[in-house]
Design an enzyme around this catalytic site. Sequence first.
Site, mmCIF file in Angstrom:
data_model
loop_
_atom_site.group_PDB
_atom_site.id
_atom_site.type_symbol
_atom_site.label_atom_id
_atom_site.label_comp_id
_atom_site.label_asym_id
_atom_site.label_seq_id
_atom_site.Cartn_x
_atom_site.Cartn_y
_atom_site.Cartn_z
ATOM 1 N N LYS A 1 -0.996 -7.795 -25.799
ATOM 2 C CA LYS A 1 -0.063 -6.936 -26.475
ATOM 3 C C LYS A 1 1.366 -7.190 -26.035
ATOM 4 O O LYS A 1 2.323 -6.845 -26.731
ATOM 5 C CB LYS A 1 -0.398 -5.472 -26.149
ATOM 6 C CG LYS A 1 -1.794 -5.060 -26.471
ATOM 7 C CD LYS A 1 -2.008 -3.625 -25.881
ATOM 8 C CE LYS A 1 -3.473 -3.276 -25.869
ATOM 9 N NZ LYS A 1 -3.771 -2.093 -25.072
ATOM 10 N N GLY A 2 1.508 -7.739 -24.844
ATOM 11 C CA GLY A 2 2.831 -7.788 -24.206
ATOM 12 C C GLY A 2 3.929 -8.450 -25.025
ATOM 13 O O GLY A 2 5.086 -8.036 -24.965
ATOM 14 N N GLU B 1 5.031 -15.779 -25.669
ATOM 15 C CA GLU B 1 4.481 -14.970 -24.575
ATOM 16 C C GLU B 1 5.599 -14.180 -23.910
ATOM 17 O O GLU B 1 6.746 -14.642 -23.839
ATOM 18 C CB GLU B 1 3.829 -15.890 -23.527
ATOM 19 C CG GLU B 1 2.325 -15.878 -23.519
ATOM 20 C CD GLU B 1 1.704 -14.563 -23.039
ATOM 21 O OE1 GLU B 1 2.326 -13.495 -23.190
ATOM 22 O OE2 GLU B 1 0.588 -14.616 -22.524
ATOM 23 N N ASP B 2 5.262 -13.018 -23.416
ATOM 24 C CA ASP B 2 6.272 -12.217 -22.716
ATOM 25 C C ASP B 2 6.526 -12.707 -21.306
ATOM 26 O O ASP B 2 7.643 -12.635 -20.813
ATOM 27 C CB ASP B 2 5.874 -10.726 -22.709
ATOM 28 C CG ASP B 2 4.460 -10.509 -22.217
ATOM 29 O OD1 ASP B 2 3.676 -11.468 -22.202
ATOM 30 O OD2 ASP B 2 4.135 -9.371 -21.845
ATOM 31 N N ASP C 1 3.177 -15.882 -15.538
ATOM 32 C CA ASP C 1 3.096 -15.453 -14.137
ATOM 33 C C ASP C 1 2.274 -16.500 -13.390
ATOM 34 O O ASP C 1 2.807 -17.532 -12.986
ATOM 35 C CB ASP C 1 2.478 -14.039 -14.108
ATOM 36 C CG ASP C 1 2.578 -13.378 -12.745
ATOM 37 O OD1 ASP C 1 2.813 -14.085 -11.760
ATOM 38 O OD2 ASP C 1 2.410 -12.149 -12.650
ATOM 39 N N ASP D 1 3.802 -4.252 -19.232
ATOM 40 C CA ASP D 1 3.269 -2.935 -18.832
ATOM 41 C C ASP D 1 2.824 -2.889 -17.392
ATOM 42 O O ASP D 1 2.610 -3.916 -16.745
ATOM 43 C CB ASP D 1 2.064 -2.589 -19.704
ATOM 44 C CG ASP D 1 0.815 -3.398 -19.319
ATOM 45 O OD1 ASP D 1 0.927 -4.638 -19.203
ATOM 46 O OD2 ASP D 1 -0.245 -2.784 -19.110
ATOM 47 N N ARG E 1 5.809 -0.258 -21.736
ATOM 48 C CA ARG E 1 6.068 -1.323 -22.714
ATOM 49 C C ARG E 1 7.255 -0.975 -23.604
ATOM 50 O O ARG E 1 7.944 -1.850 -24.104
ATOM 51 C CB ARG E 1 4.845 -1.527 -23.621
ATOM 52 C CG ARG E 1 3.605 -2.053 -22.918
ATOM 53 C CD ARG E 1 2.595 -2.502 -23.971
ATOM 54 N NE ARG E 1 1.238 -2.609 -23.468
ATOM 55 C CZ ARG E 1 0.740 -3.704 -22.893
ATOM 56 N NH1 ARG E 1 1.489 -4.766 -22.712
ATOM 57 N NH2 ARG E 1 -0.517 -3.732 -22.492
HETATM 58 C C1 PRP Z 1 -0.019 -10.364 -19.270
HETATM 59 C C2 PRP Z 1 1.091 -11.057 -20.047
HETATM 60 C C3 PRP Z 1 0.584 -12.465 -20.165
HETATM 61 C C4 PRP Z 1 -0.231 -12.652 -18.885
HETATM 62 C C5 PRP Z 1 0.575 -13.485 -17.931
HETATM 63 O O1 PRP Z 1 -1.041 -10.016 -20.156
HETATM 64 O O2 PRP Z 1 1.293 -10.468 -21.296
HETATM 65 O O3 PRP Z 1 -0.266 -12.635 -21.280
HETATM 66 O O4 PRP Z 1 -0.461 -11.341 -18.359
HETATM 67 O O5 PRP Z 1 -0.079 -13.598 -16.708
HETATM 68 P P1 PRP Z 1 -0.576 -14.966 -16.079
HETATM 69 O O6 PRP Z 1 0.486 -15.989 -16.297
HETATM 70 O O7 PRP Z 1 -0.736 -14.610 -14.603
HETATM 71 O O8 PRP Z 1 -1.888 -15.309 -16.697
HETATM 72 P P2 PRP Z 1 -2.173 -8.925 -19.869
HETATM 73 O O9 PRP Z 1 -3.484 -9.616 -19.607
HETATM 74 O O10 PRP Z 1 -1.705 -7.953 -18.826
HETATM 75 O O11 PRP Z 1 -2.306 -8.211 -21.273
HETATM 76 P P3 PRP Z 1 -1.176 -7.466 -22.155
HETATM 77 O O12 PRP Z 1 -0.327 -8.544 -22.811
HETATM 78 O O13 PRP Z 1 -1.957 -6.693 -23.136
HETATM 79 O O14 PRP Z 1 -0.357 -6.613 -21.212
#
Ligand code: PRP
Length: 182
Positions: A45-46, A101-102, A105, A162, A168
């Site tokens: 969702k991010g 992508e948001d 990480d 989030d 968000r």
């Molecule tokens: C978050 C974010 C990325 C991912 C990045 O998603 O939106 O998709 O984590 O992290 P990484 O590089 O360590 O893999 P999340 O799984 O929290 O879902 P969301 O987008 O619904 O918040």
Amino acid sequence: MNDMHDDIQEIILDESDIRDINRRLGEAITKDYADKNPIVLSVLKGAVLFTADLIREIKCPCEIDFMAVSSYGNATKSSGDVRIVKDLDGDISGRHILISEDILDSGLTLDFIIDLLKSRNPASVEVCAFTVKDIENRVCKTVPKYVGAHVADQFIVGYGLDYAERYRNLPYVGVLKPEVYS
Ligand code: PRP
């Protein structure tokens, strides 16, 4: 009423920074994809807020689609155990895919998504990441072609990002006070 802003230690990207970033990314993408009719693939969702702003800065034809994966649950660190919650609607063979992508990480989420997409024979797959965390010794393969901003390795929320599904809807990106999640 609990004021979300009280949980924020510091704003690192305000609304004007976000506008500038999206404009810059949109210009670069418009040049690179002028005749390619890319599918901008928003990772729910991010990335939903970022994608909505970004595509309005892309001045050439493009389509959008969505995929939802979950790797964090309510935790603050990626588990590496990525699950597809919703797959793309359309066929992507021969298409140019731009993943929006948001945050990058650990990069585990994008590694997973890119491997999956490449198995479906797209013409190309690139990544536009609104933020990339500055992490030493990242092990992922993904290198985003477009990066909005590099951010320090802190727990950030807002503009789609989030903590336990909250924050968000903040219009900026800020650092969450550690006492909120510890
Ligand atoms: C978050 C974010 C990325 C991912 C990045 O998603 O939106 O998709 O984590 O992290 P990484 O590089 O360590 O893999 P999340 O799984 O929290 O879902 P969301 O987008 O619904 O918040």
